[in-house]
Design an enzyme around this catalytic site. Sequence first.
Site, PDB file in Angstrom:
ATOM      1  CD  GLU A  10       5.022 115.135  59.136  1.00 59.65           C
ATOM      2  OE1 GLU A  10       4.649 115.899  60.054  1.00 59.65           O
ATOM      3  OE2 GLU A  10       5.993 115.395  58.387  1.00 59.65           O
ATOM      4  CG  HIS A  51      15.632 112.231  57.621  1.00 60.57           C
ATOM      5  ND1 HIS A  51      15.757 113.101  58.673  1.00 60.57           N
ATOM      6  CD2 HIS A  51      15.012 112.930  56.636  1.00 60.57           C
ATOM      7  CE1 HIS A  51      15.255 114.285  58.333  1.00 60.57           C
ATOM      8  NE2 HIS A  51      14.792 114.200  57.107  1.00 60.57           N
TER       9      HIS A  51
END
Lengths: 334, 366
Positions: free
Chosen positions: A65, A134
């Site tokens: 990321e 999440h």
Amino acid sequence: MARRKAAEVTLVEAINLALHHEMARDENVVVLGEDVGANGGVFRATVGLQEKFGPGRVIDTPLAELLISAMAIGMATQGLKPVAEIQFSGFMYSCLDQLANHAARLRHRTHGRITCPMVIRAPNGGGIHAPEHHSESVEAFFAHVPGLRVVVPSTPARAYGLLLAAIRDPDPVVFLEPARCYRLFREAVADDGIAAPLDTCFVEREGTDLTLISWGGMMHEVRIAADQLAADGVDAEVIDVATLKPLDTQTLVASVAKTGRCVIVEESPRAGGWASEIAAELAEHAMMNLFAPIARVSGYDTIMPLARTEARFIPDVGRILSAVRKTLEIAPLG
Amino acid sequence: MQTPDEARTRVASFEIFLTRFLDDDGRPLCRLPAAARRPQRLLHAYRLMARIRAFENKAVALQRTGQLGTYASGLGQEAVNAAIGLGLARDDVYLGNYRECGVPLARGVPMAQILQYWGGDERGMAWPRTVPAFHDFPFAVPVASQVPQALGVAYAMQLRHEKRATLVTCGDGASSKGDFAEAVSAAGVWKLPVVFVIINNQWAISLPRSRQCAAVTLAQKGLAGGIVGEQVDGNDLIATCHVIETALARARSGAGPQLVEALTYRLADHTTADDARRYRDAAEVDTARKHDPLARLHAWLEAQCGFTAQDETRLQAEVAAEVGVAVKTFLATPAPPPEALFDALYAELPPALHAQAFAAAGGGEA
């Protein structure tokens, strides 16, 4: 541009529509992220893009990321318009250094010599029964950073128009999509290439008794609450903040100055959430028009719970109505 | 039947090469490449190194006399800075860390502007459109953060089929960071036109190279990412030019990325706010001075190019004059006005910030 027929699409389809539109219109637009190519993204936001625009412009990155955010910065400085996808906003923390220390300040620290027109988008918030990490609501982290724009759409049409605006904007934009609204409802969206304004809140329902302010996923509950209030004879004004940074304080102040009552609804933890910033602005600029204290309805200052109890964390219609009732008890209508 | 150990097969092995052309006294260790035999080129490089050293010394002196902010000197790293500056083509892009002021100097940035930045004024990084460094990145301060950005720059070059290269430097400490690992690991996947240069000056503030990583070389981290990795004696200007130019040429030709570990030594403290005597032996620094990159090239120039003591005196006078003018310009530049806080924050100042900008300019709290 020719007006195209509006199709009924979901929010995630509207994102996809905007990406298709802008990649066709501007060859500098590239999409990068994990599984955005053949897989079309884990939520299918990028479906069909690689087939149409090729692997050079729709880039499957390694699982990194930080790298994705840094590459977007490097690309943006060269005149590309990168749209980076992070699979879930809970994985954006490793991008924070790149976004806060570089993307946000490249223009300023070089006095305009180097600029960073990039978008980093991610699904945000809970309510989809996902695994741990999440379901986070991270908007306040980014909204705190000078030099960034933070945009959170709440409807398919706004997602389409705001994403176009974000891609065309000459500065870095953090674009957080409410994951639980991805397929919540459909709306007619014309693929007309018309961008929605950044820096402007959307007053989506006018009212005189009370202002309900929210953004992203919580707008769904706020709309239901407003409907129920209307049935009870309470005329709520509903504002979708949409662009959190820079904040359109003017629209918010004007509304609260009119209604004198305000409830701000957000999903993220309460302390240091963006509702607090909005409340402070309203306190500074609309205090004399208030009949009751500004109320916040937010997630708790707890860890975002796992799926079985996430509904207890995310404000529901009941909590919103309860805050409204309290406001009305202090300052009855009439 | 084989034993389990015997049943194992070797699937990879590696070697790392170190390039060195001149010994510490400037004597050739091998037949030098053609480029190294052109005296004008070497004189030009030596002049650049002398400019960088004079700048480094002056910057520290200015800080010591309260005329400059904290400064991170690159004293001792002049050869690798010069080699990068000379190797980069005008259209290439350089991303560097804060210690490598020599590269922007080599790429045309006025000394006065670099002083302006370290003097606490962002305008020091608004480099002129006319210089090769115009498209280069401003100094990266968060360690290693510039390394993965280089992939995005290189990707844009590759996507447009341009014969350009991206070069990014970082220190030995930076090679411990995830930013570095993510970048090196990914660069080979796309065969990007990027050259990573680790300027290994043996110290990350107080942490010596031996405590940074147990790997024998940092160059082998390139191999871990599937790209070429090699070492060069970063105090040997001729060798470093050769290695950097070869890597850049490979990158421009589409042959892919490369990692170069340039071995050098941080002769200065970490910054002017640091006192390296707290953690490293004076004897080690004395030894390192014997490998001084300027002395080595100077010896070669004397022996091979007829460079004389008078030439040296003249060069030092010219460099001192340049630095003097730069210091004068820097000291005469007034601080930015208060409203400059809001300059170039966004392409256009958002309405939300108008009241703050007005207040900062002295208009009073809105």
